[in-house]
Design an enzyme around this catalytic site. Structure first.
Site, mmCIF file in Angstrom:
data_model
loop_
_atom_site.group_PDB
_atom_site.id
_atom_site.type_symbol
_atom_site.label_atom_id
_atom_site.label_comp_id
_atom_site.label_asym_id
_atom_site.label_seq_id
_atom_site.Cartn_x
_atom_site.Cartn_y
_atom_site.Cartn_z
ATOM 1 C CG ASP A 16 50.690 36.200 1.495
ATOM 2 O OD1 ASP A 16 49.901 35.215 1.000
ATOM 3 O OD2 ASP A 16 50.115 37.321 2.328
ATOM 4 C CB SER A 17 47.314 37.694 -1.433
ATOM 5 O OG SER A 17 46.942 37.521 -0.068
ATOM 6 C CB CYS A 79 49.951 32.718 -0.483
ATOM 7 S SG CYS A 79 48.144 32.951 -0.835
ATOM 8 C CD GLU A 157 47.454 42.510 3.636
ATOM 9 O OE1 GLU A 157 47.880 43.596 3.100
ATOM 10 O OE2 GLU A 157 47.830 41.358 3.536
ATOM 11 C CB CYS A 189 45.107 31.883 5.894
ATOM 12 S SG CYS A 189 45.360 33.511 5.154
ATOM 13 C CG HIS A 191 46.866 37.408 5.816
ATOM 14 N ND1 HIS A 191 47.076 36.794 4.372
ATOM 15 C CD2 HIS A 191 47.165 38.680 5.562
ATOM 16 C CE1 HIS A 191 47.430 37.833 3.545
ATOM 17 N NE2 HIS A 191 47.379 38.927 4.281
HETATM 18 N N1 DGL Z 1 47.904 34.604 3.114
HETATM 19 C C1 DGL Z 1 46.921 33.810 2.227
HETATM 20 C C2 DGL Z 1 46.989 32.344 2.451
HETATM 21 O O1 DGL Z 1 47.740 31.859 2.916
HETATM 22 C C3 DGL Z 1 45.929 34.741 1.332
HETATM 23 C C4 DGL Z 1 44.959 35.176 1.975
HETATM 24 C C5 DGL Z 1 43.874 36.078 1.067
HETATM 25 O O2 DGL Z 1 44.594 36.820 0.275
HETATM 26 O O3 DGL Z 1 42.823 35.533 0.893
HETATM 27 O O4 DGL Z 1 45.805 31.804 2.178
#
Ligand code: DGL
Length: 261
Positions: A16-17, A79, A157, A189, A191
């Site tokens: 993931d990011s 992600c 984060e 997303c 997150h």
């Molecule tokens: N967790 C990510 C997603 O599902 C990326 C969020 C990001 O880095 O902007 O899109």
């Protein structure tokens, strides 16, 4: 003999990011408790949400090569933004199977009573052809309202998952969806599931305690199992374990990983 060794040492790469993919890993661990995993947080480049598809594709090539050197046999793009930008390219360029995220528009469309569903995701996901295709397929009889979860990734984060700051940030993106009558809200997303308690609190405070938030992570874990069975990828229960890798400061990943254990 060599093949047998590799087979036993097979591991699953999850990327993931940042820490968001741990919301998916949490579900994968439930179905593969004895698995061997490498989790890669590309937090030196987080957020991905506003980055170009070309940039994200380059990062995914780098992370995939890194995983392959460590014997990864199946990779999960935990992600949505990376899935949208890069999964088609990865499937063309590499031989291992890739599992990606898919915004849960279908269950939301099936479950809505008001006929309005909300989608919270990054700008990259909402612009991507994968999401547009899902909308065309599954949201023909419902209205979709979309919002970028502005500041959500930064909250997760930094570990600010509750309190006035988190509520204010969440409310700015959630309130417009509720005002439009959405009763099912897709968390597009990875997150965002970490913000579920604050999302639920804000929805209640705004007079909508009945709203349901939908996280596709359990479906992704089930899909991973299915693909592993199809490709005959076994899991060693002799070498279970988790390796955590961050491209930037590792503290967020270590902290969030402890929270999901
Ligand atoms: N967790 C990510 C997603 O599902 C990326 C969020 C990001 O880095 O902007 O899109």
């Amino acid at each position: 003999m060599f093949f047998v060794f590799l087979h036993l040492m097979a591991s699953i790469g999850i990327m993931d990011s940042g820490v968001g993919g741990l919301s998916v890993f949490r579900e994968i661990r439930k179905v593969l408790p004895q698995g061997r995993f490498i989790y890669y947080s590309d937090n030196a480049n987080c957020p991905y949400g506003e980055k170009s598809p070309e940039f994200i594709q380059e990062r995914l090539r780098f992370i995939t090569d890194f995983f392959l050197k460590r014997g990864v046999q199946v990779m999960v793009l935990a992600c949505n933004t990376a899935t949208s930008a890069a999964i088609a390219m990865l499937r063309q360029e590499y031989d291992i199977p890739f599992i990606g995220m898919e915004p849960a528009v279908k269950p939301a469309a099936l479950g809505t009573i008001t006929g309005v569903i909300g989608v919270l995701a990054t700008a990259g996901t909402l612009k991507g052809s994968k999401y547009l295709d899902i909308k065309d397929r599954f949201a023909t009889d419902v209205r979709i309202e979309e919002q970028v979860g502005r500041g959500f990734v930064e909250l997760v984060e930094s570990g600010h998952l509750e309190g006035p700051e988190a509520e204010k940030t969440v409310s700015a993106s959630l309130a417009p969806l509720l005002q439009q009558g959405a009763d099912r809200i897709v968390l597009g997303c990875t997150h965002y599931p970490f913000l579920l308690p604050v999302l639920q609190k804000v929805a209640s405070d705004l007079g909508h305690p009945e709203v349901e938030f939908i996280d596709p992570a359990p479906a992704v874990a089930a899909r991973l199992l299915q693909v592993m069975a199809e490709k005959n990828i076994g899991m060693s229960d002799e070498h279970p374990g988790v390796e955590l890798i961050s491209s930037g400061d590792p503290s967020a990943l270590q902290r969030t990983y402890k929270e999901i254990l």
